[in-house]
Enzyme design. Structure first.
Site, PDB file in Angstrom:
ATOM      1  N   MET A 162       0.842  -1.211   0.000  1.00  0.00           N
ATOM      2  CA  MET A 162       0.000   0.000   0.000  1.00  0.00           C
ATOM      3  C   MET A 162       0.869   1.250   0.000  1.00  0.00           C
ATOM      4  SD  MET A 162      -3.156   1.001  -0.132  1.00  0.00           S
ATOM      5  CE  MET A 162      -4.535   0.108   0.595  1.00  0.00           C
ATOM      6  N   GLY A 163       1.576   1.455  -1.116  1.00  0.00           N
ATOM      7  CA  GLY A 163       2.316   2.709  -1.302  1.00  0.00           C
ATOM      8  C   GLY A 163       1.449   3.653  -2.118  1.00  0.00           C
ATOM      9  N   ARG A 164       2.111   4.565  -2.837  1.00  0.00           N
ATOM     10  CA  ARG A 164       1.355   5.566  -3.614  1.00  0.00           C
ATOM     11  C   ARG A 164       0.453   4.920  -4.663  1.00  0.00           C
ATOM     12  NH1 ARG A 164       6.401   8.456  -2.874  1.00  0.00           N
ATOM     13  NH2 ARG A 164       7.252   6.830  -4.196  1.00  0.00           N
ATOM     14  N   ILE A 165       0.992   3.973  -5.435  1.00  0.00           N
ATOM     15  CA  ILE A 165       0.208   3.389  -6.533  1.00  0.00           C
ATOM     16  C   ILE A 165      -0.882   2.472  -5.983  1.00  0.00           C
ATOM     17  CG2 ILE A 165       0.309   2.031  -8.670  1.00  0.00           C
ATOM     18  CD1 ILE A 165       3.229   3.013  -9.013  1.00  0.00           C
ATOM     19  N   THR A 244       0.973  -4.992 -11.878  1.00  0.00           N
ATOM     20  CA  THR A 244       1.490  -3.883 -12.701  1.00  0.00           C
ATOM     21  C   THR A 244       2.809  -3.390 -12.111  1.00  0.00           C
ATOM     22  OG1 THR A 244       0.172  -2.315 -11.410  1.00  0.00           O
ATOM     23  CG2 THR A 244      -0.781  -3.072 -13.481  1.00  0.00           C
ATOM     24  N   ARG A 246       6.236  -5.523 -11.032  1.00  0.00           N
ATOM     25  CA  ARG A 246       7.373  -6.136 -11.717  1.00  0.00           C
ATOM     26  C   ARG A 246       7.044  -7.611 -11.958  1.00  0.00           C
ATOM     27  NH1 ARG A 246       8.764  -1.752 -12.866  1.00  0.00           N
ATOM     28  NH2 ARG A 246      10.730  -0.688 -12.420  1.00  0.00           N
ATOM     29  N   GLU A 275      10.516 -10.150 -19.818  1.00  0.00           N
ATOM     30  CA  GLU A 275       9.946  -9.175 -20.751  1.00  0.00           C
ATOM     31  C   GLU A 275      10.930  -8.996 -21.895  1.00  0.00           C
ATOM     32  OE1 GLU A 275       8.924  -5.546 -18.714  1.00  0.00           O
ATOM     33  OE2 GLU A 275       7.508  -6.588 -17.409  1.00  0.00           O
ATOM     34  N   HIS A 294       4.014  -3.695 -20.435  1.00  0.00           N
ATOM     35  CA  HIS A 294       4.649  -2.793 -19.468  1.00  0.00           C
ATOM     36  C   HIS A 294       4.455  -1.313 -19.853  1.00  0.00           C
ATOM     37  CE1 HIS A 294       8.080  -2.623 -16.277  1.00  0.00           C
ATOM     38  NE2 HIS A 294       7.300  -1.565 -16.186  1.00  0.00           N
TER      39      HIS A 294
END
Ligand code: DGY
Length: 329
Positions: A162-165, A244, A246, A275, A294
């Site tokens: 639960m960070g910014r994104i 979304t 890594r 990737e 990505h």
């Protein structure tokens, strides 16, 4: 050689805004690698040897071998919020500070997480292929290929990291669908708890209780393959997994198996491992799977801001000795 000149190696053709700032700055000499492909490791070492600062991104491997060869570098500025391609601790031990671009792509990435969740729940990518394959026939009450999508209203969202994104994704899901929010994070997030009623839970509970589990953590040794066979087994058979962040946060073979055996229902990925993903990868032909190449940060606004922030990290470092956005070790 004029030692007052700072030579900056820019490893990709980043958006002009930031690069122009570097070029306009008196005392900077900017070298731009403008080929479509990233620099090979030997090219990167060779190039960096004759420069003082590096503006790089996730396709550049800044590992111990590179840093040993280029220990003279004065600053490394990463054009990304993630920096798992850089051995930051080793750079620090050599006295090389690392800058990055946090928050520039928060909204853009949360949009992709949210979009993938809806696209997966409604099998949008697969349905698009149905049209291309000429299979759009009569209205089918029981769904195309016998499958119907899932409603999201009132479901439970599980945020891993639960960070910014993560917070931004949770706000979208709570606002649009009234989803209840559970989260697992190293530390608690007061804003998420206060504004969304989010509840911090153990990882096992997050997996067992959530209808949608969305990964938003950094890739570290602790989070590599945290979504593995055992984790997918604990999720609901109706569960949707979104990543979304890594690719190596999930074990891709285990994810495929969980989808094939029905241990989970669907997956939306903006990141894969490796990737790029092979064009005939089995995940690409599954109805309940949506994969993107990505593009979390790929809005004009986010990418321009990233280039400005990455450039400013270098400019401010040489002007004031401080890096506005420095990775802490
Ligand atoms: C990031 O910033 O880490 C994204 O993954 C790439 O833009």
């Amino acid at each position: 050689m004029n030692t007052d000149i700072k030579r900056i190696l820019v490893t990709r053709d980043f958006p002009d805004k930031g690069i122009e700032r570097l070029k306009e700055r008196a005392g900077f000499k900017v070298t731009l690698w403008d080929l479509e492909r990233p620099m090979a490791p030997e090219e990167l070492v060779e190039g960096a040897k004759s420069h003082d600062a590096l503006l790089c991104t996730l396709s550049d491997r800044i590992d111990k071998a590179f840093l040993d060869a280029c220990a003279h570098l004065e600053i490394i500025s990463q054009y990304a919020v993630g920096y798992d391609n850089i051995d930051v601790a080793y750079a620090d031990s050599l006295g090389i500070p690392v800058g990055y671009t946090p928050d520039a792509m928060t909204e853009a990435t949360a949009d992709i997480s949210f979009g993938l969740m809806i696209a997966t729940a409604r099998q949008m990518f697969f349905m698009h292929k149905i049209i291309i394959d000429g299979q759009w026939g009569h209205f089918r009450p029981k769904g195309n290929m016998g499958v119907l999508g899932q409603a999201l209203k009132g479901r439970t969202l599980g945020i891993y990291g639960m960070g910014r994104i993560g917070l931004c994704m949770a706000q979208r899901c709570h606002g649009a669908y009234g989803m209840s929010v559970l989260y697992w994070s190293r530390s608690s997030n007061a804003e998420a708890e206060k504004t969304l009623g989010a509840v911090r839970v153990e990882f096992d509970e997050l997996l067992a209780q959530s209808d949608v589990v969305s990964a938003h953590c950094a890739l570290t040794p602790d989070t590599r393959h945290v979504f593995n066979r055992a984790a997918f087994k604990r999720m609901k058979p109706t569960g949707i997994f979104i990543n979304t962040a890594r690719g190596p946060i999930h074990d891709e073979a285990a994810l495929l198996e969980a989808l094939e055996t029905g241990e989970i229902w669907g997956a939306g990925l903006d990141v894969t491992d490796p990737e790029p993903m092979a064009k005939d990868h089995p995940l690409l032909s599954m109805p309940n799977v949506c994969v993107l190449p990505h593009i979390g940060s790929a809005t004009k606004e986010a990418r321009e801001l990233m280039s400005v922030m990455a450039a400013e990290n270098i400019i401010q470092f040489y002007d004031t000795g401080e890096i506005p956005h420095q990775v802490s070790v």
